[in-house]
Design an enzyme around this catalytic site. Structure first.
Site, short mmCIF file in Angstrom:
data_model
loop_
_atom_site.label_atom_id
_atom_site.label_comp_id
_atom_site.label_asym_id
_atom_site.label_seq_id
_atom_site.Cartn_x
_atom_site.Cartn_y
_atom_site.Cartn_z
CE LYS A 125 -1.78 -0.26 4.09
NZ LYS A 125 -1.17 -1.81 4.36
NE ARG A 152 -3.86 -1.46 9.85
CZ ARG A 152 -2.94 -0.79 8.94
NH1 ARG A 152 -3.34 0.86 8.37
NH2 ARG A 152 -1.19 -0.89 8.44
NE ARG A 155 8.16 -2.72 6.55
CZ ARG A 155 6.62 -2.53 6.30
NH1 ARG A 155 6.32 -1.54 5.63
NH2 ARG A 155 6.61 -2.44 7.20
NE ARG A 179 6.53 0.20 10.19
CZ ARG A 179 5.56 0.23 9.18
NH1 ARG A 179 6.12 0.91 7.68
NH2 ARG A 179 4.41 -0.30 9.06
NE ARG A 197 2.37 -4.62 11.05
CZ ARG A 197 3.39 -4.22 10.10
NH1 ARG A 197 4.26 -4.75 10.52
NH2 ARG A 197 3.60 -3.92 9.16
P1 B4P Z 1 3.95 -1.99 2.76
O1 B4P Z 1 2.62 -3.01 2.49
O2 B4P Z 1 3.64 -0.77 1.20
O3 B4P Z 1 3.97 -1.63 4.16
P2 B4P Z 1 3.17 -0.42 5.17
O4 B4P Z 1 2.54 0.39 4.07
O5 B4P Z 1 4.16 -0.15 6.02
O6 B4P Z 1 1.93 -1.10 5.39
P3 B4P Z 1 2.04 -1.42 6.98
O7 B4P Z 1 0.20 -1.87 6.71
O8 B4P Z 1 3.33 -2.42 7.32
O9 B4P Z 1 2.05 -0.49 7.98
P4 B4P Z 1 1.26 0.79 7.93
O10 B4P Z 1 2.01 1.68 7.88
O11 B4P Z 1 -0.51 0.92 7.67
O12 B4P Z 1 5.23 -2.40 2.28
C1 B4P Z 1 6.13 -3.95 3.04
C2 B4P Z 1 6.88 -4.08 2.27
O13 B4P Z 1 6.98 -4.72 1.74
C3 B4P Z 1 8.27 -2.82 2.28
O14 B4P Z 1 9.35 -3.47 1.96
C4 B4P Z 1 7.78 -2.95 0.23
O15 B4P Z 1 9.20 -2.76 -0.30
C5 B4P Z 1 7.90 -4.22 0.57
N1 B4P Z 1 6.88 -3.94 -1.21
C6 B4P Z 1 5.98 -3.84 -1.30
N2 B4P Z 1 5.82 -3.65 -3.02
C7 B4P Z 1 6.71 -5.25 -2.98
C8 B4P Z 1 6.47 -5.96 -4.43
N3 B4P Z 1 5.40 -5.86 -5.64
N4 B4P Z 1 7.55 -6.81 -4.21
C9 B4P Z 1 8.46 -7.21 -3.11
N5 B4P Z 1 8.42 -6.27 -2.40
C10 B4P Z 1 7.38 -5.15 -2.31
O16 B4P Z 1 0.88 0.88 10.08
C11 B4P Z 1 1.27 1.14 11.08
C12 B4P Z 1 0.68 0.59 12.03
O17 B4P Z 1 0.05 1.78 12.56
C13 B4P Z 1 -0.32 -0.26 11.97
O18 B4P Z 1 0.13 -2.01 12.56
C14 B4P Z 1 -1.43 -0.12 13.22
O19 B4P Z 1 -0.32 0.10 14.58
C15 B4P Z 1 -1.04 2.13 13.27
N6 B4P Z 1 -1.92 2.36 12.12
C16 B4P Z 1 -1.71 2.69 11.35
N7 B4P Z 1 -3.23 3.10 10.47
C17 B4P Z 1 -4.03 2.18 11.68
C18 B4P Z 1 -5.47 2.47 11.26
N8 B4P Z 1 -6.33 3.39 10.14
N9 B4P Z 1 -5.79 2.23 12.74
C19 B4P Z 1 -5.27 2.05 13.90
N10 B4P Z 1 -3.41 1.64 13.76
C20 B4P Z 1 -3.04 2.17 12.48
#
Ligand code: B4P
Length: 192
Positions: free
Chosen positions: A13, A88, A127, A133, A144
């Site tokens: 995402k 979420r 990652r 992280r 998660r």
């Molecule tokens: P991403 O999937 O891009 O990870 P993200 O956006 O950081 O999502 P995530 O759900 O982990 O965290 P968020 O910040 O929303 O990529 C992950 C990895 O995959 C990267 O290393 C990337 O390079 C790799 N990758 C991506 N595409 C690829 C491909 N095609 N091929 C190979 N590799 C690839 O949330 C973090 C925390 O914040 C949550 O756990 C929660 O505690 C809190 N939070 C956020 N939103 C919330 C909400 N709405 N409600 C409550 N808590 C919330």
């Protein structure tokens, strides 16, 4: 364009939202990034969120809604946005619907990045090594993924039932996934 990106942790995402932002010329609103900025600033909200996030749990719905209302009150979102990380759970989906109605910005598409669990674990492990992280530790990742299955997957079903969901196959190179998203959200040309 008002886009909501849905997907499990590690589904891409944040990665794709950063690219879509350039392509669509609208701001990327990531609730994860907003929370991490609060944590880094050691604000009262950040201090409250820090441990919850490190455990891989969800921060409270009330905090998230307040943060989102604040972000959407800024003028840069008036021309559209990419929302990443929200909603979420079903309560957040409901709150977001009301908020977007209130500000007259209904969502155009909910795009779900579909990636098998084994690959999610592999990506997050990558990652974890690169960025360190706190919520990428194996235990937090298990939490998660469980929360995703219990609370966020029903949101995907909710948009599917309401005919608002676009499913994008999230496996492949960053470019391949990006192209699929762009094709999915592109308006269908009028015939004739
Ligand atoms: P991403 O999937 O891009 O990870 P993200 O956006 O950081 O999502 P995530 O759900 O982990 O965290 P968020 O910040 O929303 O990529 C992950 C990895 O995959 C990267 O290393 C990337 O390079 C790799 N990758 C991506 N595409 C690829 C491909 N095609 N091929 C190979 N590799 C690839 O949330 C973090 C925390 O914040 C949550 O756990 C929660 O505690 C809190 N939070 C956020 N939103 C919330 C909400 N709405 N409600 C409550 N808590 C919330």
């Amino acid at each position: 364009m008002r886009l909501v990106l849905l997907g499990a942790p590690g589904s891409g995402k944040g990665t794709q939202a950063a690219r879509l932002k350039e392509h669509l010329q609208v701001p990327h609103v990531s609730t994860g990034d907003l929370l991490r900025a609060e944590v880094a600033a050691q604000s009262p909200l950040g201090l409250e969120a820090r441990e919850v996030m490190a455990r891989g749990e969800l921060v409270s719905d009330a905090i998230l809604l307040g943060m989102l209302e604040d972000r959407f009150s800024r003028p840069d979102t008036r021309g559209g946005f990419i929302l990443d990380g929200y909603p979420r759970n079903l309560a957040q989906a409901d709150a977001m619907g009301h908020l977007l109605d209130r500000i007259g910005q209904p969502m155009d598409h909910a795009v779900f990045l579909d990636v098998p669990t084994e690959l999610l674990v592999e990506r997050i492990a990558g990652r974890a090594q690169a960025e360190g992280r706190a919520d990428d530790s194996p235990e937090a990742v298990r939490t998660r993924l469980k929360i995703y299955n219990d609370s966020t997957a029903p949101v995907v079903d909710y948009y599917r039932q309401h005919g608002q969901l676009k499913v994008v196959h999230g496996v492949g190179s960053l470019d391949d996934v990006f192209t699929r998203i762009v094709e999915t959200i592109a308006p269908v040309p009028e015939v004739g």
